[in-house]
Scaffold this motif. Sequence first.
Motif, short mmCIF file in Angstrom:
data_model
loop_
_atom_site.label_atom_id
_atom_site.label_comp_id
_atom_site.label_asym_id
_atom_site.label_seq_id
_atom_site.Cartn_x
_atom_site.Cartn_y
_atom_site.Cartn_z
N UNK A 87 0.77 -0.94 -0.01
CA UNK A 87 -0.39 -0.13 -0.13
C UNK A 87 1.22 1.57 -0.02
N UNK A 88 2.27 0.96 -0.17
CA UNK A 88 3.03 2.75 -0.15
C UNK A 88 3.50 2.68 1.21
N UNK A 89 3.56 2.35 2.15
CA UNK A 89 3.87 3.13 3.76
C UNK A 89 4.96 2.49 3.87
N UNK A 90 5.97 2.87 3.95
CA UNK A 90 7.27 2.57 4.61
C UNK A 90 7.19 0.93 5.49
N UNK A 91 8.68 -0.13 4.47
CA UNK A 91 8.19 -1.08 5.70
C UNK A 91 9.02 -1.20 7.20
N UNK A 92 8.47 -1.41 8.28
CA UNK A 92 8.72 -1.59 9.51
C UNK A 92 10.66 -2.49 9.82
N UNK A 93 10.11 -3.84 9.07
CA UNK A 93 10.81 -4.56 8.98
C UNK A 93 10.45 -5.96 8.20
N UNK A 94 11.34 -6.59 7.88
CA UNK A 94 11.95 -7.64 6.79
C UNK A 94 10.69 -8.93 7.32
N UNK A 95 10.03 -8.90 8.67
CA UNK A 95 8.88 -9.72 8.95
C UNK A 95 7.45 -9.45 8.29
N UNK A 96 7.77 -8.09 8.51
CA UNK A 96 6.50 -7.04 7.83
C UNK A 96 5.89 -7.40 6.20
N UNK A 97 7.47 -7.57 5.29
CA UNK A 97 7.47 -7.70 4.41
C UNK A 97 6.84 -8.89 3.79
N UNK A 98 7.75 -10.31 4.78
CA UNK A 98 7.26 -11.19 4.28
C UNK A 98 5.87 -11.88 4.90
N UNK A 99 5.37 -10.73 5.66
CA UNK A 99 4.08 -11.41 6.08
C UNK A 99 2.65 -10.92 5.25
N UNK A 100 3.42 -9.24 4.47
CA UNK A 100 2.57 -9.07 3.49
C UNK A 100 2.98 -9.56 2.23
N UNK A 101 3.46 -10.27 1.48
CA UNK A 101 4.65 -10.94 0.58
C UNK A 101 2.70 -12.29 0.49
N UNK A 102 3.16 -12.44 1.94
CA UNK A 102 2.18 -14.23 1.98
C UNK A 102 1.17 -13.81 2.14
N UNK A 103 0.30 -12.88 2.39
CA UNK A 103 -0.96 -11.93 2.17
C UNK A 103 -0.97 -11.67 0.88
N UNK A 104 -0.45 -11.11 -0.62
CA UNK A 104 -0.43 -11.15 -0.97
C UNK A 104 -0.52 -12.20 -2.47
N UNK A 105 0.22 -13.39 -1.80
CA UNK A 105 0.46 -14.76 -2.68
C UNK A 105 -0.88 -15.12 -2.23
N UNK A 106 -1.23 -14.95 -1.77
CA UNK A 106 -2.16 -15.92 -1.30
C UNK A 106 -3.67 -15.19 -2.13
N UNK A 107 -3.94 -14.44 -2.20
CA UNK A 107 -4.88 -13.81 -3.04
C UNK A 107 -4.46 -13.87 -4.68
N UNK A 108 -3.51 -13.49 -5.17
CA UNK A 108 -2.73 -13.78 -6.62
C UNK A 108 -3.57 -15.56 -6.88
N UNK A 109 -2.48 -16.23 -5.79
CA UNK A 109 -3.04 -17.25 -6.37
C UNK A 109 -4.76 -18.13 -6.64
N UNK A 110 -5.26 -17.26 -5.20
CA UNK A 110 -6.54 -17.67 -5.52
C UNK A 110 -7.78 -17.10 -6.53
N UNK A 111 -7.15 -15.67 -6.65
CA UNK A 111 -7.83 -15.13 -7.86
C UNK A 111 -7.29 -16.20 -10.02
N UNK A 112 -6.60 -16.68 -9.83
CA UNK A 112 -5.70 -17.62 -10.23
C UNK A 112 -6.63 -18.51 -10.83
N UNK A 113 -6.44 -18.95 -9.64
CA UNK A 113 -7.10 -20.62 -9.49
C UNK A 113 -8.82 -20.36 -10.60
N UNK A 114 -9.55 -19.50 -9.55
CA UNK A 114 -10.92 -19.32 -9.49
C UNK A 114 -11.04 -18.71 -11.26
#
Length: 288
Positions: free
Chosen positions: A259-286
Amino acid sequence: MSGRGLGAAGPGGAGAWIQVALNGARGAAEGAAVPMSPQALAQSALGAVAAGAREVLVHPRTPCGRESLSPRVVGPVLEAMRGAGVSVPLGVPVDAAAEPDPAGRLERVRSWAVLPERAVVRWAEAGARELASALLARGVAVDMVVPLGTSGHAEGAGHAEGAGAWVAGRVGRVRLVGELAEADPALVARLISARFAGPVGPGRGPGVGPGPLPAPGMPLSVPWLLFGREAAAWPVLRLAARCGAGTRIGVGEVLSLPDGRPAPSNAELVAAAVREWARAATATAASR
């Protein structure tokens, strides 16, 4: 030498094979989110793994911040992370940024007393084949980076074809890594239509499963990891999710969240990546 980098399961959820780039080429001046010391790198790695990262990529640095392949620098970083309890595969880039001389890179790799599970080699750099062969001989799996530009980018296709021919006899020990300048829709379509197999299987390595790849000469069972930097980081991550490839995210590639906000840590980036991945994979499967 452990085989953890060649097909172990990880905590990131089915299909979401995420490698965290802890620091990349960044220095301390680029913000508090960039871990610098071995201890800070270890703590950052632990947080990223807890958030879903299945692998860790680290650029070892001297106390003054310079990238180095010296065994006196690489060894303590790897030992600090393993000593802190980081149990996923650890990777180290072996490229001109850390050692400009190809012969020097070979000498450094042969002098390592503490080995990573994986090493990143850039196909376009001089001596890449010899360097990769030396790493494999030491039991270190290789991530071979090939540039993949837009669909009409002949140079990128040529690099991919040459790398594909080299890895043909090394399936299970080498992974191809595509660095994309943008999330090319044509590349997405070609990857999806190739019917990638999805889940990681024993001995096949993390990332994308068997299937044709976007250049001639590719072996059918070589896994792929796709990533982008800065503005391309999140679009390429979604691309990887859509075609079943592994991906890379972290402070080393991008300093902002989707969403453009500064990432405070690698953990926050990975957590966001897991969410983004799930959304994109689900949309592709559908949509199939």
